[in-house]
Design a protein around this motif. Structure first.
Motif, PDB file in Angstrom:
ATOM      1  N   SER A  89     -18.898  49.516  91.433  1.00 35.50           N
ATOM      2  CA  SER A  89     -18.700  50.527  90.390  1.00 35.50           C
ATOM      3  C   SER A  89     -19.702  51.659  90.511  1.00 35.50           C
ATOM      4  O   SER A  89     -20.864  51.464  90.860  1.00 35.50           O
ATOM      5  CB  SER A  89     -18.822  49.872  89.009  1.00 35.50           C
ATOM      6  N   PRO A 117     -14.143  38.741  86.113  1.00 36.53           N
ATOM      7  CA  PRO A 117     -14.558  40.023  86.700  1.00 36.53           C
ATOM      8  C   PRO A 117     -16.079  40.135  86.797  1.00 36.53           C
ATOM      9  O   PRO A 117     -16.806  39.648  85.934  1.00 36.53           O
ATOM     10  CB  PRO A 117     -13.990  41.059  85.720  1.00 36.53           C
ATOM     11  N   LYS A 118     -16.527  40.767  87.856  1.00 36.84           N
ATOM     12  CA  LYS A 118     -17.964  40.996  88.036  1.00 36.84           C
ATOM     13  C   LYS A 118     -18.478  41.990  86.993  1.00 36.84           C
ATOM     14  O   LYS A 118     -19.634  41.947  86.582  1.00 36.84           O
ATOM     15  CB  LYS A 118     -18.215  41.523  89.452  1.00 36.84           C
ATOM     16  N   TYR A 119     -17.578  42.897  86.572  1.00 32.20           N
ATOM     17  CA  TYR A 119     -17.942  43.902  85.568  1.00 32.20           C
ATOM     18  C   TYR A 119     -17.308  43.514  84.233  1.00 32.20           C
ATOM     19  O   TYR A 119     -16.146  43.118  84.166  1.00 32.20           O
ATOM     20  CB  TYR A 119     -17.476  45.287  86.015  1.00 32.20           C
ATOM     21  N   GLU A 163     -12.036  51.906  88.582  1.00 30.20           N
ATOM     22  CA  GLU A 163     -13.061  51.446  87.653  1.00 30.20           C
ATOM     23  C   GLU A 163     -12.444  50.610  86.528  1.00 30.20           C
ATOM     24  O   GLU A 163     -13.072  49.689  86.003  1.00 30.20           O
ATOM     25  CB  GLU A 163     -13.828  52.641  87.060  1.00 30.20           C
ATOM     26  N   ALA A 198     -11.438  47.149  88.118  1.00 30.58           N
ATOM     27  CA  ALA A 198     -12.619  46.322  88.383  1.00 30.58           C
ATOM     28  C   ALA A 198     -13.060  45.537  87.153  1.00 30.58           C
ATOM     29  O   ALA A 198     -13.806  44.554  87.277  1.00 30.58           O
ATOM     30  CB  ALA A 198     -13.768  47.202  88.863  1.00 30.58           C
ATOM     31  N   ARG A 199     -12.569  45.923  85.983  1.00 28.94           N
ATOM     32  CA  ARG A 199     -12.971  45.261  84.746  1.00 28.94           C
ATOM     33  C   ARG A 199     -11.886  44.350  84.185  1.00 28.94           C
ATOM     34  O   ARG A 199     -12.057  43.805  83.088  1.00 28.94           O
ATOM     35  CB  ARG A 199     -13.428  46.307  83.732  1.00 28.94           C
ATOM     36  N   SER A 210     -13.476  41.216  90.167  1.00 29.92           N
ATOM     37  CA  SER A 210     -13.537  42.673  90.414  1.00 29.92           C
ATOM     38  C   SER A 210     -13.234  42.964  91.880  1.00 29.92           C
ATOM     39  O   SER A 210     -13.774  43.908  92.479  1.00 29.92           O
ATOM     40  CB  SER A 210     -14.912  43.240  90.032  1.00 29.92           C
ATOM     41  N   ASP A 211     -12.344  42.161  92.457  1.00 33.97           N
ATOM     42  CA  ASP A 211     -12.057  42.215  93.891  1.00 33.97           C
ATOM     43  C   ASP A 211     -10.596  42.588  94.105  1.00 33.97           C
ATOM     44  O   ASP A 211      -9.704  41.973  93.515  1.00 33.97           O
ATOM     45  CB  ASP A 211     -12.351  40.855  94.519  1.00 33.97           C
ATOM     46  N   ARG A 269      -7.608  42.436  79.950  1.00 36.10           N
ATOM     47  CA  ARG A 269      -7.507  41.269  80.842  1.00 36.10           C
ATOM     48  C   ARG A 269      -6.801  40.104  80.142  1.00 36.10           C
ATOM     49  O   ARG A 269      -5.939  39.455  80.731  1.00 36.10           O
ATOM     50  CB  ARG A 269      -8.894  40.842  81.317  1.00 36.10           C
TER      51      ARG A 269
END
Length: 539
Positions: free
Chosen positions: A5, A283-285, A306, A309-310, A315-316, A511
């Motif tokens: 990000s 998610p990583k974010y 962006e 990724a959330r 986040s892949d 999500r």
């Protein structure tokens, strides 16, 4: 390695975006609360009749701790009244998808605390919408009935004519092997009597449950007969004399307990192909950051990656043709372990972007991979350069692909969704499996400024052709009026009130909502039904 990000969550821009989005979410919650508060005013009347309120009925019906996705919560907003202060969203309905005795069901509760549950202007579109979802996703329909029927003060003959589809759909659901379970908490008269009449299982509540083609007042007016209301259509009579009611309940809570038991005994999930456990990473974010990632004004650019990724696992995701058709973003990722294609916008759709999206949609269809559409586009590019590059035919390829893709399609309006761009991005007319909007979303033929500019230019050309002097002051007034008119109609709250989506969601819930919808689609496609030539007839 997943996406990295570029968002600075400590920046002033992020803070402003978040403040603007949270303000819109609070506006959404305030609107939703209006219907709750209005219905709650009738609590003393419910208690006087020995009843529980519609939302208490819903709470008792649903499995505790399991997700419930409400649909069409704003139905009727700014339709029943153009005054935001007087307009109450919900159309006297509480509808959504939740779990009853472990079974994913479509739930429909008449909010009889508002206008005695009478159907408003947008009640029928909302009901037809949830019936279509129940059929598409093979969801048993549970209806908690207490309604005064059509609101005769708003009655129009076309409403009566189209309402026949409500009953046709009940017959089709039954014939396709999808049961309807109805609890008669209160009146269901006139055409509404066919609600229990066309249900597969009917639970009637003593003293309050009632179904009749005509209530006592109408019978007296039509025939002169002075009928007793309970003998005419009470649950007790239907359980012992007419045979309309299968199960007689002592009170509301008992009726709902019986409904849950009926659903449990269906053993509905026995024909659901077993699904293995799906491993996935969160998610990583943080999904909570979505409130600050996207500006409330669609004219401010941002990278749709962006957003993905959330909500994407880990986040892949893989970027499909990232150097081609740059403003159209096609990604391969997963949500809750379910592989899916994701198409988003970083601006208008050009010929290269349209062809890339068309190919990507076909590849997703080939791989039996659901597609998520993230709408933020002002449409297809216009101008001599783009017309000569084949914008029409390339845009048509994208629309062809969207129209004919056989995989589940889930659409989110997260910014602008204008003109044919809405069509290419699987807008409401393309019947995606699910369609939700963020509160900042703007949808329409074009933005207010563009519409006003177009009409101003047309007025100038017309005046020049006639040799008349242009009245600049009048044109400026016209420009302002047209811009306001288009912007008002494109607002997410306005369009959701007209059932042009399945509801508005908090971006931070994206999500969860996408995961729920994907799981619903996956479940329906792995379920085997036992259809019949006709719906189950009441005997």
């Amino acid at each position: 390695m997943g996406f990295v990000s570029q968002i600075d969550t400590g920046s002033d821009r992020f803070a402003k975006n978040r403040d603007d989005m949270i303000a819109l979410v609070e506006q959404l919650r305030e609107l939703e609360a209006k219907a709750v508060a209005l219905s709650e005013r009738r609590r003393p009347r419910f208690e006087e009749r020995g009843q529980i309120t519609p939302r208490e009925r819903l709470a008792r019906l649903l499995d505790p701790g399991m997700p419930f996705v409400q649909l069409h919560a704003l139905a009727g907003y700014l339709v029943d009244s153009s005054d935001p202060e007087k307009s109450v969203p919900g159309s006297s309905l509480i509808v959504g998808i939740g779990f009853v005795s472990g079974v994913r069901c479509m739930v429909w509760v008449d909010d009889s605390g508002i206008k005695a549950g009478a159907m408003g202007k947008m009640s029928l579109p909302a009901v037809l919408s949830i019936q279509a979802l129940a059929r598409r996703h093979k969801l048993p329909l549970v209806h908690l009935v207490e309604s005064a029927g059509a609101n005769l003060m708003e009655y129009k003959v076309e409403g009566w004519a189209h309402a026949g589809a409500l009953f046709r759909n009940l017959a089709l659901l039954s014939a396709e092997g999808i049961p309807t379970i109805t609890v008669l908490h209160g009146p269901s008269t006139a055409g509404g009597a066919y609600m229990p009449g066309l249900s597969d299982y009917v639970i009637g509540v003593k003293k309050n449950g009632m179904a009749a083609l005509a209530g006592a007042a109408l019978v007296h007016a039509a025939t002169g007969e002075k009928a007793d209301e309970r003998e005419l259509g009470g649950s007790e009579m239907h359980a012992s004399t007419s045979g309309l009611v299968e199960y007689l309940a002592e009170d509301d809570a008992h009726g709902i307990a019986i409904a849950r038991d009926v659903v449990r005994r269906l053993d509905w999930n026995k024909r659901l192909a077993p699904q293995g456990e799906r491993a996935f990473e969160e998610p990583k974010y943080d999904p909570d950051e979505l409130a600050g990632v996207v500006p409330a004004d669609y004219r401010t650019p941002y990278d749709v990656r962006e957003v993905v990724a959330r909500f994407a696992d880990g986040s892949d995701f893989e970027d499909f043709k990232p150097r081609y058709g740059l403003s159209t973003v096609c990604l391969q990722g997963a949500i809750n372990g379910i592989a899916c294609g994701i198409i988003g916008n970083n601006g208008p759709i050009d010929p290269a972007g349209a062809t890339k999206a068309a190919q990507f949609i076909q590849l997703c269809d080939q791989a039996d991979m659901p597609i998520v559409f993230l709408n933020n586009t002002t449409g297809y590019m216009v101008g001599t350069e783009y017309e000569q590059a084949g914008m029409i035919k390339h845009g048509a390829k994208m629309i062809q692909a969207v129209s004919n893709a056989r995989v589940p399609k889930i659409t989110l309006y997260i910014g602008a969704s204008f003109g044919a761009g809405n069509y290419g991005m699987s807008g409401v007319a393309f019947e995606p499996d699910f369609l939700f909007a963020w509160p900042n979303a703007t949808t329409g033929v074009m933005g207010g400024e563009q519409a006003a500019g177009t009409m101003t230019m047309v007025a100038r050309v017309a005046a020049q052709r006639k040799g008349e002097e242009v009245d600049e002051e009048a044109l400026a007034g016209q420009h302002k009026m047209i811009a306001a008119h288009f912007d008002r109609q494109s607002d997410a709250f306005f369009t959701s009130g007209r059932c042009l989506d399945h509801g508005i969601i908090d971006p931070r819930d994206t999500r969860k909502v996408l995961g729920f919808c994907l799981e619903t689609c996956l479940e329906s496609r792995n379920r085997t039904l036992r259809p019949n030539a006709f719906g189950v007839a009441r005997m």
